[in-house]
Design a protein around this motif. Sequence first.
Motif, PDB file in Angstrom:
ATOM      1  N   LEU A 125       0.785  -1.114  -0.016  1.00 20.57           N
ATOM      2  CA  LEU A 125       0.023  -0.017  -0.064  1.00 20.57           C
ATOM      3  C   LEU A 125       0.876   1.295  -0.141  1.00 20.57           C
ATOM      4  O   LEU A 125       0.400   2.314   0.090  1.00 20.57           O
ATOM      5  N   THR A 126       2.090   1.140   0.085  1.00 21.90           N
ATOM      6  CA  THR A 126       2.867   2.306  -0.083  1.00 21.90           C
ATOM      7  C   THR A 126       2.666   3.460  -1.095  1.00 21.90           C
ATOM      8  O   THR A 126       2.911   4.518  -0.924  1.00 21.90           O
ATOM      9  N   HIS A 127       2.182   3.283  -2.262  1.00 23.62           N
ATOM     10  CA  HIS A 127       1.884   4.138  -3.433  1.00 23.62           C
ATOM     11  C   HIS A 127       0.282   4.084  -3.544  1.00 23.62           C
ATOM     12  O   HIS A 127      -0.236   4.656  -4.478  1.00 23.62           O
ATOM     13  N   ILE A 128      -0.325   3.561  -2.636  1.00 23.88           N
ATOM     14  CA  ILE A 128      -1.993   3.767  -2.646  1.00 23.88           C
ATOM     15  C   ILE A 128      -2.291   4.809  -1.357  1.00 23.88           C
ATOM     16  O   ILE A 128      -1.940   4.450  -0.267  1.00 23.88           O
ATOM     17  N   GLU A 129      -3.207   5.635  -1.917  1.00 27.26           N
ATOM     18  CA  GLU A 129      -3.388   6.816  -0.854  1.00 27.26           C
ATOM     19  C   GLU A 129      -4.419   6.217   0.112  1.00 27.26           C
ATOM     20  O   GLU A 129      -5.212   5.422  -0.318  1.00 27.26           O
ATOM     21  N   GLU A 130      -4.650   6.814   1.283  1.00 29.54           N
ATOM     22  CA  GLU A 130      -5.907   6.800   2.205  1.00 29.54           C
ATOM     23  C   GLU A 130      -7.185   6.987   1.458  1.00 29.54           C
ATOM     24  O   GLU A 130      -7.320   7.794   0.727  1.00 29.54           O
ATOM     25  N   GLY A 131      -8.049   5.807   1.615  1.00 27.29           N
ATOM     26  CA  GLY A 131      -9.457   6.177   1.230  1.00 27.29           C
ATOM     27  C   GLY A 131     -10.158   4.947   1.021  1.00 27.29           C
ATOM     28  O   GLY A 131      -9.615   3.775   1.558  1.00 27.29           O
ATOM     29  N   ASN A 132     -11.385   4.976   0.194  1.00 24.48           N
ATOM     30  CA  ASN A 132     -12.075   3.751   0.117  1.00 24.48           C
ATOM     31  C   ASN A 132     -11.781   3.193  -1.266  1.00 24.48           C
ATOM     32  O   ASN A 132     -11.963   3.982  -2.557  1.00 24.48           O
ATOM     33  N   TYR A 133     -11.769   1.918  -1.417  1.00 27.93           N
ATOM     34  CA  TYR A 133     -11.430   1.329  -2.652  1.00 27.93           C
ATOM     35  C   TYR A 133     -12.393   0.074  -2.812  1.00 27.93           C
ATOM     36  O   TYR A 133     -12.974  -0.464  -1.674  1.00 27.93           O
ATOM     37  N   THR A 134     -12.556  -0.512  -4.139  1.00 26.52           N
ATOM     38  CA  THR A 134     -13.183  -1.876  -4.300  1.00 26.52           C
ATOM     39  C   THR A 134     -12.130  -2.735  -4.948  1.00 26.52           C
ATOM     40  O   THR A 134     -11.442  -2.325  -5.493  1.00 26.52           O
ATOM     41  N   LEU A 135     -12.278  -4.081  -4.174  1.00 29.09           N
ATOM     42  CA  LEU A 135     -11.186  -5.084  -4.570  1.00 29.09           C
ATOM     43  C   LEU A 135     -12.284  -6.118  -5.156  1.00 29.09           C
ATOM     44  O   LEU A 135     -13.088  -6.590  -4.674  1.00 29.09           O
ATOM     45  N   GLN A 136     -11.772  -6.307  -6.589  1.00 29.43           N
ATOM     46  CA  GLN A 136     -12.432  -7.639  -7.276  1.00 29.43           C
ATOM     47  C   GLN A 136     -11.434  -8.600  -7.181  1.00 29.43           C
ATOM     48  O   GLN A 136     -10.255  -8.660  -7.730  1.00 29.43           O
ATOM     49  N   ALA A 137     -12.056  -9.905  -7.009  1.00 28.61           N
ATOM     50  CA  ALA A 137     -11.202 -10.984  -6.860  1.00 28.61           C
ATOM     51  C   ALA A 137     -11.824 -12.115  -7.923  1.00 28.61           C
ATOM     52  O   ALA A 137     -13.196 -12.137  -7.749  1.00 28.61           O
TER      53      ALA A 137
END
Length: 160
Positions: A125-137
């Motif tokens: 997560l070093t290059h992902i900012e704080e916030g809400n995301y959707t994860l598709q698997a």
Amino acid sequence: MFKKWKPILITGLLVTLTACGQEAEAPGDESQENQEGAEEMNGWQLEVQAVQENEDLKVELQLTNNTDDTQTLEFSSSQAYELVMTDDADEEVYRFSEGMMFTMAIMEEEIEKGDSRTYEESIPLTHIEEGNYTLQAEIAGKTEDNSELPKTTIDVEITK
């Protein structure tokens, strides 16, 4: 002699008992609650759990064969699953397969009735900012009869 030590022993015992009932959190250990979801389709169930541990999102996929028979999954490469994370604007911020090289060989995996396969991945997560995301698997394989396997989407909150 015991009278002098009695208050000290009782105080020490109370401090010890009080400390045993509290869970200590290590500095920098910012784990969050599990974020999870499940989808079932054509006798298959895909469950996904994600939990943030410091600068990583730990993801676990569990595929369960709920059909009446032993099933064989066929994979066109060594890639068993795909994970895609998007932000609120539906912009892709992470794709598991991006930059990866997979062996190009047909692989088969037999899963007996009622059995599961678990796959684990750690998303940095070093290059992902704080916030809400959707994860598709999704599972990258297909069944013997080409029936569709379930895909699961969960919402994840990243904190820094």
